[in-house]
Every structure is written in structure tokens, then in C-alpha cells.
Design an enzyme around this catalytic site. Structure first.
Site, PDB file in Angstrom:
ATOM      1  N   HIS A  59       0.839  -1.209   0.000  1.00 29.13           N
ATOM      2  CA  HIS A  59       0.000   0.000   0.000  1.00 29.13           C
ATOM      3  C   HIS A  59       0.873   1.257   0.000  1.00 29.13           C
ATOM      4  O   HIS A  59       1.075   1.895   1.028  1.00 29.13           O
ATOM      5  CB  HIS A  59      -0.932  -0.007   1.215  1.00 29.13           C
ATOM      6  CG  HIS A  59      -2.101   0.917   1.076  1.00 29.13           C
ATOM      7  ND1 HIS A  59      -3.384   0.571   1.418  1.00 29.13           N
ATOM      8  CD2 HIS A  59      -2.179   2.194   0.609  1.00 29.13           C
ATOM      9  CE1 HIS A  59      -4.193   1.591   1.187  1.00 29.13           C
ATOM     10  NE2 HIS A  59      -3.483   2.592   0.702  1.00 29.13           N
ATOM     11  N   LEU A 109       2.907   6.427  -4.758  1.00 27.34           N
ATOM     12  CA  LEU A 109       4.147   6.972  -5.341  1.00 27.34           C
ATOM     13  C   LEU A 109       3.926   8.341  -5.996  1.00 27.34           C
ATOM     14  O   LEU A 109       4.881   9.028  -6.331  1.00 27.34           O
ATOM     15  CB  LEU A 109       4.732   5.994  -6.373  1.00 27.34           C
ATOM     16  CG  LEU A 109       5.407   4.733  -5.808  1.00 27.34           C
ATOM     17  CD1 LEU A 109       5.854   3.819  -6.944  1.00 27.34           C
ATOM     18  CD2 LEU A 109       6.591   5.085  -4.914  1.00 27.34           C
ATOM     19  N   ARG A 110       2.667   8.708  -6.186  1.00 27.40           N
ATOM     20  CA  ARG A 110       2.271  10.044  -6.693  1.00 27.40           C
ATOM     21  C   ARG A 110       2.635  10.335  -8.145  1.00 27.40           C
ATOM     22  O   ARG A 110       2.156  11.319  -8.698  1.00 27.40           O
ATOM     23  CB  ARG A 110       2.846  11.170  -5.816  1.00 27.40           C
ATOM     24  CG  ARG A 110       2.482  11.085  -4.340  1.00 27.40           C
ATOM     25  CD  ARG A 110       1.002  11.212  -4.098  1.00 27.40           C
ATOM     26  NE  ARG A 110       0.698  11.381  -2.686  1.00 27.40           N
ATOM     27  CZ  ARG A 110      -0.437  10.978  -2.122  1.00 27.40           C
ATOM     28  NH1 ARG A 110      -1.375  10.380  -2.849  1.00 27.40           N
ATOM     29  NH2 ARG A 110      -0.657  11.174  -0.848  1.00 27.40           N
ATOM     30  N   ASP A 130      -8.376   3.058  -4.029  1.00 36.11           N
ATOM     31  CA  ASP A 130      -7.966   3.496  -2.686  1.00 36.11           C
ATOM     32  C   ASP A 130      -8.051   4.997  -2.484  1.00 36.11           C
ATOM     33  O   ASP A 130      -7.686   5.789  -3.347  1.00 36.11           O
ATOM     34  CB  ASP A 130      -6.542   3.064  -2.356  1.00 36.11           C
ATOM     35  CG  ASP A 130      -6.191   3.524  -0.940  1.00 36.11           C
ATOM     36  OD1 ASP A 130      -6.804   3.008  -0.014  1.00 36.11           O
ATOM     37  OD2 ASP A 130      -5.373   4.435  -0.792  1.00 36.11           O
ATOM     38  N   ASN A 164      -6.853   9.023   6.729  1.00 33.83           N
ATOM     39  CA  ASN A 164      -8.122   8.321   6.490  1.00 33.83           C
ATOM     40  C   ASN A 164      -7.854   6.827   6.374  1.00 33.83           C
ATOM     41  O   ASN A 164      -7.028   6.456   5.545  1.00 33.83           O
ATOM     42  CB  ASN A 164      -8.778   8.795   5.187  1.00 33.83           C
ATOM     43  CG  ASN A 164      -9.392  10.166   5.308  1.00 33.83           C
ATOM     44  OD1 ASN A 164      -9.652  10.641   6.402  1.00 33.83           O
ATOM     45  ND2 ASN A 164      -9.615  10.800   4.174  1.00 33.83           N
ATOM     46  N   ASP A 168       0.541   2.469   3.787  1.00 32.24           N
ATOM     47  CA  ASP A 168      -0.258   3.588   3.278  1.00 32.24           C
ATOM     48  C   ASP A 168       0.610   4.854   3.225  1.00 32.24           C
ATOM     49  O   ASP A 168       0.153   5.950   3.582  1.00 32.24           O
ATOM     50  CB  ASP A 168      -1.523   3.812   4.112  1.00 32.24           C
ATOM     51  CG  ASP A 168      -2.520   4.714   3.392  1.00 32.24           C
ATOM     52  OD1 ASP A 168      -2.278   5.059   2.212  1.00 32.24           O
ATOM     53  OD2 ASP A 168      -3.547   5.088   4.008  1.00 32.24           O
TER      54      ASP A 168
END
Ligand SMILES: [Zn+2]
Length: 433
Positions: free
Chosen positions: A68, A71-72, A160, A286, A313
Site C-alpha cells: 500500500h 508513489l504520486r 484506494d 483516512n 499507506d
């Protein structure tokens, strides 16, 4: 250590080996040849003419696997790039990661999958597996072309960050994913109940004047998705479980034979909602950080098999993104570089969790959930390994962060146990220099 970088054939000897599949840590030596583990001897020292890397006092384990990671790239390269995110992964002891689909453009087209795989190969820091978006544009309306995404290389599906509100869409997604053998990773929070929430709904949220999200928002979403997994027979994986009530539902589903797996994040296992009294925006995530009862339930679930693995995450944001009023700060914190040390310090050193169980949760656990290679100490497998000094005390300072982002509430924190580096296909990468 640098000289080991180019050795093609060598023994790693003198330390302990963690064998998560066998559930044991014992003295042993590993022979690495041409990037593969070719021999394991369960003795501390080996008789050999080959070069020997002496790892006395340290622990060698299969490289960690994070299922999870955000990496943007593409789209938000100011927060993180594939190169910087995988460098952070390597520094945290990870040799494989699974990146999430909520990039810009979203991973709903084979060209984006191919782009990520190419960029990851060029960076060469760790193995990168790709998640495809469940719905086009992660909008929750129409499912993506799963077959074409799978052909391009995805190993899982997820929207996600967003719960798929429309139950019909989720049912269809699970039916198609099941046919293709792809797990669906669900971010379970009922958006109607979490709307505009900033933290967990509790006495603390009332006192701080922040809008809360009740644990029921997660439990309701988990319950629906489990029911749909039962209906379709597909594999549902629940991301970052945070509420005790969700754990009860997952446990019951597993006992019933429903194909459901679940992960816990290092932050939900160790950080408490009361820490938000500082209004540190890096604690906004979140699902939100919960109270002590949920945290202890989550810790028990690590031990009884309800939780299958740890996943970070890792969610990088720039300082500018986070330097706004609390309500406007984007949720998420980084985690790749601290996951092992944080959990080792908070759970293993304190005697709550065995070291081998933590390692299993970061290796064979995640590998089995997604069906990824690695995570095992086995002859014939690629020499993807992590070298750990379990006794080293160190401080997580801003200067040593390899991620492009520093949005971690753990900056300045002292840990016990440090990843020294990884072997990726037998090539040494130091995490500390
Ligand atoms: Zn999520």
C-alpha cells in the site's frame, strides 16, 4: 560495506537469519550467486574460499514487501516521484512495493501501467508492482478495462482513498476481478458518514472542535464489501483496518470461508487520537487514528490471524499542502522509512509481539495476500534481503529522509532497531549512508 556492491558471489554469514515461513530466527549463512540465494546453511560460520560478508550481531531477513504505497507519479511529482518513493522504500528495508492507482492520470489505462513499470525499472531501487483503478478516473461509476490492465501488468485493483459507494458497481467489479484472479483492495469508509470529518468521532473530537468520523462509517463499509465478496466469491482485501468492529466482521467472515484478507498500518497500530491535541496536520489520515480500545483490538488481531499483513499507506504530501488550516490539510502521512523501526520499538521491544511475527507480517504476509513472489528465505529465489541491526538506537531526522516528502509525525522520534540496507537481487544498497 560499499565494496560488496559489485561482488557477484559471496556468503553472508555470522549473524542470524529470519525465516518467516518456518517462524524461526536462528544462526545461519546465505550464499548469493548471480543475484540468487543458492544455498542456506543453518550454521553461524561457513567454510569457504568465496568472499564472506560478516554480519555478526545483525539480522538478515527476506526483503520487506509493502502492498500500500502512494508513489504520486504521474501527476504529483512535487509530492513524490517513482525514484524518490522507491528510494524511501529501500531505506525502510523494502525490496518490493505495490503502488496505488490514484495518480493523475489515474491507473485506469494500460499506458499508465507501462509508464510506471518503465520508470520504476529506470530507478532500480526496488521492485514495483502496480494496482489498477477499479473504476474509470476513480469516480465510482464505471469499472475500468480490467483485462487490458492485467495484460499491461497490474496485480490488484483498487480505488484506494475512495470507497465505491455504488454497491452495484462494487458487485460488478468483484465479479470481473474474480474471473481474472485479481484481488480488489477496498478503502472502507462510508462517505456519507465521513463527509468533512477531520478525525475519529469521540470525546476528543468534541473537545478539539473537529468534526469526527464514527467507527461505524468503517464497519458499515466493511460489512457491505464482505457480503459482496461472499456473493461473488472474489478476493476482497480490506486496506488499513482501524476499528475493532471491523475486525469482528473480518474474523467472522474468515471463519465462514469468505475470501477476505486485511491489513493494518503502522500508524493505526501505534498512534492515538489524543495526539491530535497538537493539531499536527501530519496526524490527519483516512481512516482516522482511533482510541486505545481500537488500537489494542488491532494489536490482538495481528496475533490471532484476523490481520494478514502490515502495509504502510505511505502517502506523501508537500509542506505547502500541509501548511494550511487543519480542515483543509490533505489526509496522509509517510511511512516507508519508519514502519519497521516504529513497530519494532513499540511492539517488539515492549514484548507485545515476537520479532519473527513482525517480520512475517512484512514479508510472507503481504506476499501471500496479493500473490507476489518473494517474502521467503528460499534457495533458488532472488536474493532480495534486508539487513537489520535490532539493537541500534537512532533518531528519524529530517536530513536523512529519502522520500521527497516529510509529512510524518515521527520526525525527531528515537527508535530501537534500524534497517542497515537491502540486497536487491544480491546488489547491496545501504540505507544509512
Ligand atoms: Zn486508503
Amino acid at each position: 560495506m560499499v565494496k560488496w556492491k559489485d561482488k557477484k558471489e559471496f556468503w553472508i554469514s555470522g549473524g542470524k537469519l529470519a525465516d518467516p515461513a518456518a517462524g524461526k530466527i536462528r544462526s545461519g549463512s546465505v550464499l548469493v550467486q548471480k543475484g540468487l540465494i543458492t544455498e542456506i546453511q543453518w550454521q553461524k560460520k561457513v567454510e569457504t574460499d568465496l568472499p564472506v560478508l560478516d554480519v555478526e550481531g545483525r539480522l538478515l531477513a527476506p526483503g520487506f514487501i509493502d502492498i500500500h504505497t502512494h508513489l504520486r507519479e504521474p501527476g504529483d511529482e512535487d509530492k513524490e516521484t517513482i525514484a524518490s518513493g522507491t528510494a524511501a522504500a529501500m531505506a525502510g528495508g523494502y525490496t518490493s512495493i505495490l503502488c496505488m492507482a490514484n495518480t493523475d492520470p489515474v491507473v485506469d489505462d494500460p499506458s499508465v501501467v507501462e509508464y510506471i513499470i518503465r520508470r520504476a525499472e529506470a530507478a532500480g531501487n526496488c521492485r514495483v508492482y502496480v494496482t489498477g483503478a477499479v473504476t474509470k478516473g476513480i469516480k465510482g461509476d464505471h469499472i475500468s478495462e480490467f483485462f487490458h490492465l492485467k495484460k499491461a501488468g497490474i496485480v490488484a485493483l483498487s480505488d484506494d482513498g475512495k470507497y465505491i459507494d455504488n454497491s452495484r458497481v462494487m458487485r460488478t467489479a468483484l465479479e470481473y476481478a474474480g474471473m481474472l484472479g485479481l484481488p480488489v483492495i477496498a478503502h472502507c469508509e462510508d462517505t456519507y458518514l465521513t463527509d468533512e470529518s477531520q478525525m475519529n468521532e469521540s470525546y476528543v473530537s468534541t473537545r478539539l472542535g473537529l468534526k469526527g468520523a464514527h467507527t461505524a462509517s468503517e464497519e458499515i463499509a466493511v460489512a457491505r464489501d464482505i457480503r459482496l465478496a461472499e456473493l461473488t466469491g472474489a478476493h476482497l482485501h480490506i486496506a488499513h483496518v482501524s476499528a475493532a468492529g471491523s475486525l469482528g466482521l473480518i474474523k467472522a467472515a474468515k471463519e465462514k470461508g469468505i475470501r477476505v484478507t486485511a491489513e493494518a498500518s503502522p500508524h493505526h497500530l501505534t498512534l492515538d487520537e489524543s495526539m491530535l491535541e497538537t493539531y499536527d496536520r501530519n496526524l490527519k489520515v483516512n481512516p482516522p487514528l482511533r482510541g486505545s480500545a481500537d488500537i489494542s483490538a488491532l494489536r490482538s488481531a495481528l496475533k490471532d490471524g484476523t490481520i494478514d499483513c502490515i502495509a504502510t499507506d505511505h502517502a506523501p504530501h508537500t509542506d505547502i499542502d500541509k501548511q494550511v488550516e487543519f480542515d483543509f490539510a490533505p489526509p496522509g502521512m509517510t511511512g516507508l522509512e519508519t514502519a519497521f523501526a516504529q513497530l519494532h520499538t513499540e511492539l517488539v521491544i515492549t514484548g507485545e509481539l515476537e520479532l519473527i511475527d513482525l517480520i512475517r507480517m512484512m514479508t510472507t504476509g503481504p506476499a501471500d495476500v496479493i500473490g507476489l513472489p518473494g517474502g521467503r528465505l528460499q534457495e533458488g529465489e532472488p536474493a532480495d534481503l534486508v539487513l537489520i541491526d535490532p539493537g541500534e538506537e537512532w533518531v528519524y531526522k529530517k536530513e536523512i529522509i529519502r522520500s521527497k516528502a516529510c509529512n510524518s509525525p515521527l520526525v525527531g522520534k528515537k527508535f530501537t532497531g534500524r534497517v542497515q540496507g537491502v540486497f536487491l537481487e544480491g546488489r547491496w544498497r545501504s540505507a544509512v549512508s
